[in-house]
Design a protein around this motif. Structure first.
Motif, PDB file in Angstrom:
ATOM      1  N   HIS A  48      -6.832  -2.396  29.457  1.00 42.36           N
ATOM      2  CA  HIS A  48      -6.955  -3.104  28.124  1.00 42.36           C
ATOM      3  C   HIS A  48      -7.450  -4.343  28.814  1.00 42.36           C
ATOM      4  O   HIS A  48      -6.528  -5.216  29.478  1.00 42.36           O
ATOM      5  N   PHE A  49      -8.375  -5.083  28.528  1.00 42.05           N
ATOM      6  CA  PHE A  49      -8.948  -6.279  28.750  1.00 42.05           C
ATOM      7  C   PHE A  49      -8.508  -7.360  27.862  1.00 42.05           C
ATOM      8  O   PHE A  49      -9.239  -7.273  26.587  1.00 42.05           O
ATOM      9  N   VAL A  50      -7.578  -8.072  27.767  1.00 39.07           N
ATOM     10  CA  VAL A  50      -7.254  -8.910  27.026  1.00 39.07           C
ATOM     11  C   VAL A  50      -7.709 -10.161  26.871  1.00 39.07           C
ATOM     12  O   VAL A  50      -7.380 -11.285  27.495  1.00 39.07           O
TER      13      VAL A  50
ATOM     14  N   TRP B  24     -11.346  -5.856  24.859  1.00 34.90           N
ATOM     15  CA  TRP B  24     -11.684  -4.693  24.348  1.00 34.90           C
ATOM     16  C   TRP B  24     -10.793  -3.634  25.346  1.00 34.90           C
ATOM     17  O   TRP B  24      -9.850  -4.193  26.181  1.00 34.90           O
ATOM     18  N   ARG B  25     -10.599  -2.623  24.788  1.00 43.92           N
ATOM     19  CA  ARG B  25      -9.768  -1.468  25.565  1.00 43.92           C
ATOM     20  C   ARG B  25     -10.728  -0.261  25.892  1.00 43.92           C
ATOM     21  O   ARG B  25     -11.609   0.026  24.926  1.00 43.92           O
ATOM     22  N   ASN B  26     -10.461   0.407  26.837  1.00 42.79           N
ATOM     23  CA  ASN B  26     -11.199   1.449  27.467  1.00 42.79           C
ATOM     24  C   ASN B  26     -10.294   2.653  27.860  1.00 42.79           C
ATOM     25  O   ASN B  26      -9.433   2.448  28.421  1.00 42.79           O
ATOM     26  N   TYR B  27     -10.449   3.800  27.041  1.00 32.67           N
ATOM     27  CA  TYR B  27      -9.537   4.832  27.310  1.00 32.67           C
ATOM     28  C   TYR B  27     -10.606   5.867  27.939  1.00 32.67           C
ATOM     29  O   TYR B  27     -11.787   6.296  27.589  1.00 32.67           O
ATOM     30  N   THR B  28      -9.905   6.556  29.058  1.00 35.81           N
ATOM     31  CA  THR B  28     -10.543   7.811  29.475  1.00 35.81           C
ATOM     32  C   THR B  28      -9.684   9.010  29.602  1.00 35.81           C
ATOM     33  O   THR B  28      -8.459   9.004  29.970  1.00 35.81           O
ATOM     34  N   VAL B  29     -10.057   9.925  28.882  1.00 33.73           N
ATOM     35  CA  VAL B  29      -9.149  11.256  28.802  1.00 33.73           C
ATOM     36  C   VAL B  29      -9.968  12.339  29.630  1.00 33.73           C
ATOM     37  O   VAL B  29     -11.273  12.716  29.457  1.00 33.73           O
ATOM     38  N   ILE B  30      -9.360  12.873  30.368  1.00 29.43           N
ATOM     39  CA  ILE B  30      -9.793  14.096  31.578  1.00 29.43           C
ATOM     40  C   ILE B  30      -9.160  15.048  30.931  1.00 29.43           C
ATOM     41  O   ILE B  30      -7.597  15.398  31.031  1.00 29.43           O
ATOM     42  N   GLY B  31      -9.715  16.136  30.704  1.00 26.97           N
ATOM     43  CA  GLY B  31      -9.105  17.679  30.398  1.00 26.97           C
ATOM     44  C   GLY B  31      -9.714  18.581  31.435  1.00 26.97           C
ATOM     45  O   GLY B  31     -10.328  18.468  32.522  1.00 26.97           O
ATOM     46  N   THR B  32      -9.513  19.808  30.985  1.00 25.98           N
ATOM     47  CA  THR B  32      -9.645  21.030  32.172  1.00 25.98           C
ATOM     48  C   THR B  32     -11.168  21.246  32.006  1.00 25.98           C
ATOM     49  O   THR B  32     -11.637  21.804  32.951  1.00 25.98           O
ATOM     50  N   GLU B  33     -12.110  20.801  30.862  1.00 27.47           N
ATOM     51  CA  GLU B  33     -13.215  21.260  30.849  1.00 27.47           C
ATOM     52  C   GLU B  33     -14.457  19.939  30.517  1.00 27.47           C
ATOM     53  O   GLU B  33     -15.507  20.018  30.115  1.00 27.47           O
ATOM     54  N   GLY B  34     -13.909  18.941  31.012  1.00 25.70           N
ATOM     55  CA  GLY B  34     -14.691  17.429  30.777  1.00 25.70           C
ATOM     56  C   GLY B  34     -13.691  16.499  30.598  1.00 25.70           C
ATOM     57  O   GLY B  34     -12.555  16.400  31.016  1.00 25.70           O
ATOM     58  N   ARG B  35     -14.667  15.265  30.396  1.00 25.93           N
ATOM     59  CA  ARG B  35     -13.963  13.923  30.243  1.00 25.93           C
ATOM     60  C   ARG B  35     -14.614  13.248  29.119  1.00 25.93           C
ATOM     61  O   ARG B  35     -15.852  13.316  28.960  1.00 25.93           O
ATOM     62  N   LEU B  36     -13.812  12.313  28.358  1.00 25.23           N
ATOM     63  CA  LEU B  36     -14.229  11.524  27.270  1.00 25.23           C
ATOM     64  C   LEU B  36     -13.926  10.132  27.820  1.00 25.23           C
ATOM     65  O   LEU B  36     -12.734   9.746  28.266  1.00 25.23           O
ATOM     66  N   GLU B  37     -14.745   9.248  27.190  1.00 23.85           N
ATOM     67  CA  GLU B  37     -14.471   7.753  27.278  1.00 23.85           C
ATOM     68  C   GLU B  37     -14.991   6.856  26.020  1.00 23.85           C
ATOM     69  O   GLU B  37     -16.099   7.459  25.848  1.00 23.85           O
TER      70      GLU B  37
END
Length: 406
Positions: free
Chosen positions: A153-155, A274-287
């Motif tokens: 989170h870049f405030v 802004w804020r950046n989420y990275t979500v990592i799963g067993t079959e890929g990554r989203l951001e």
């Protein structure tokens, strides 16, 4: 359909929510306002009409025959004011964070249960298009089973927003890891499908603590001094709050009750906001890249070296209203909730869990970064809210089915 009669306590920046709820003849209207500043009360008459009741004492609204009240006051007042209105049987919209301690949250939830009064917490990020889209991708299996979540989170306006008024004093907030982070911790829990049960934190007051220019800003509002174009670099900021004892750089790690691991980083002196989420799963990554108008979510599902091109790119369309259109949806949900008791995307228990994680991490940060266990809410309280704020388990099944359909 008669208009819901609503009150608002606190006419600061977030009182735009009350403007959204003021729809005379269309379902709801503001009939009573409370603020300590007489000038804000005079402006309230311009906003909501000359017949609106105005007062500097929120207790007068306890007897104003209200169908609901927005509590939009400084964080440390959420618990005592919320308790009073819940005990009076007046449905409460409580701006986030729910309270500034875990114990304060638990008291509010317990009072809501024993009084049977509806409680709603203003976690508007659950309605932000970029967050909703990420959750939908996760539910659709775009990255498999979630195992890790990282949030940065870049405030960028942190000095103006949080170090020139009451936010800078930990007596009012506990700390910004809780106050500001409650949003993101809630989103991490929502995307990860669980709640934090062990956390640790590190950080400090590394920039704004060195600034000696301070002054009392009683009677001023953040909009009086906000200047997004200037006040750079952060060390050039002047006229900070007389007390500055919250951290401007914070980091925490979380282990959720379902085995998901997460981390959250918050910095109040970055050039961008802004804020950046990275979500990592067993079959890929989203951001996500951006979190408002023009944002894009990218999903990677194939092995490779670095590549900016993703396997799926989802642009987020523009929505009308503050916070990417989240605020109008938040108000609409609250009004529908107090009319019908229908299931909501937001959750008082989830709001409590976000505060509990942020509170524990702040205690860890100030104690050398030790690991701290996060206590769960009382079983009977969690069950009450899972059952749609009722003791009736059958009603809860209807609530959960409505949530599943959402």
């Amino acid at each position: 359909m008669d208009d819901l009669k609503l009150g608002v306590i606190g006419l600061g920046v977030r009182s735009t929510l009350a403007d959204l709820a003021h729809r005379p003849g269309a379902g709801s209207r503001l009939v009573a306002c409370c603020d300590r500043d007489p000038q804000m009360l005079e402006k309230a008459r311009q906003r909501f009409g000359p017949d609106v009741t105005t007062t500097t004492d929120h207790r007068e609204l306890l007897h104003a025959d209200l169908d609901g009240v927005f509590v939009l006051t400084p964080d440390h007042t959420h618990e005592p004011i919320g308790v009073e209105f819940l005990q009076a049987g007046i449905p409460v919209f409580l701006e986030k964070p729910l309270a500034i301690t875990t114990a304060g949250c638990d008291r509010l939830l317990a009072v809501a249960r024993t009084s049977g009064t509806p409680l709603y917490v203003g976690h508007n990020m659950r309605h932000m298009p970029v967050v909703v889209a990420m959750r939908k991708l996760i539910e659709e299996g775009a990255i498999g089973s979630v195992k890790a979540i990282w949030c940065r989170h870049f405030v960028g306006h942190g000095g103006d927003f949080y170090f020139r008024d009451w936010h800078a004093d930990r007596r009012n907030t506990t700390g910004l890891l809780l106050q500001k982070g409650a949003h993101d911790i809630d989103v991490i829990h929502w995307l990860g499908g669980g709640y934090s049960r062990r956390v640790n934190g590190m950080g400090g007051l590394v920039v704004y603590g060195d600034i000696t220019s301070r002054r009392d800003r009683a009677g001023e509002r953040m909009t009086d001094w906000l200047d997004p174009e200037h006040n750079w670099p952060p060390s050039s900021l002047r006229d900070l709050n007389p007390v500055v004892d919250v951290e401007d750089l914070s980091m925490m790690q979380m282990r959720l009750d379902n085995g998901v691991f997460a981390s959250y980083q918050q910095c109040h002196f970055t050039p961008d906001y802004w804020r950046n989420y990275t979500v990592i799963g067993t079959e890929g990554r989203l951001e996500n890249f951006g979190d408002a108008e023009g944002a894009t979510i990218k999903v990677w599902n194939r092995r490779s070296d670095y590549r900016a091109d993703a396997d799926l790119e989802l642009p987020i369309p523009k929505q009308e209203g503050w916070h990417g259109g989240a605020d109008p949806r938040l108000v609409e949900e609250f009004l529908h909730f107090i009319r019908t008791g229908a299931a909501t995307v937001t959750s008082p228990v989830a709001a409590r869990e976000a505060v509990a994680a942020g509170y524990a991490a702040t205690m860890s940060l100030r104690d050398g970064g030790r690991a701290v266990d996060v206590p769960p809410p009382a079983t009977e309280v969690a069950t009450y809210f899972a059952n749609g704020q009722t003791e009736d388990a059958s009603a809860g099944s209807l609530v959960r089915e409505a949530e599943r359909r959402r």
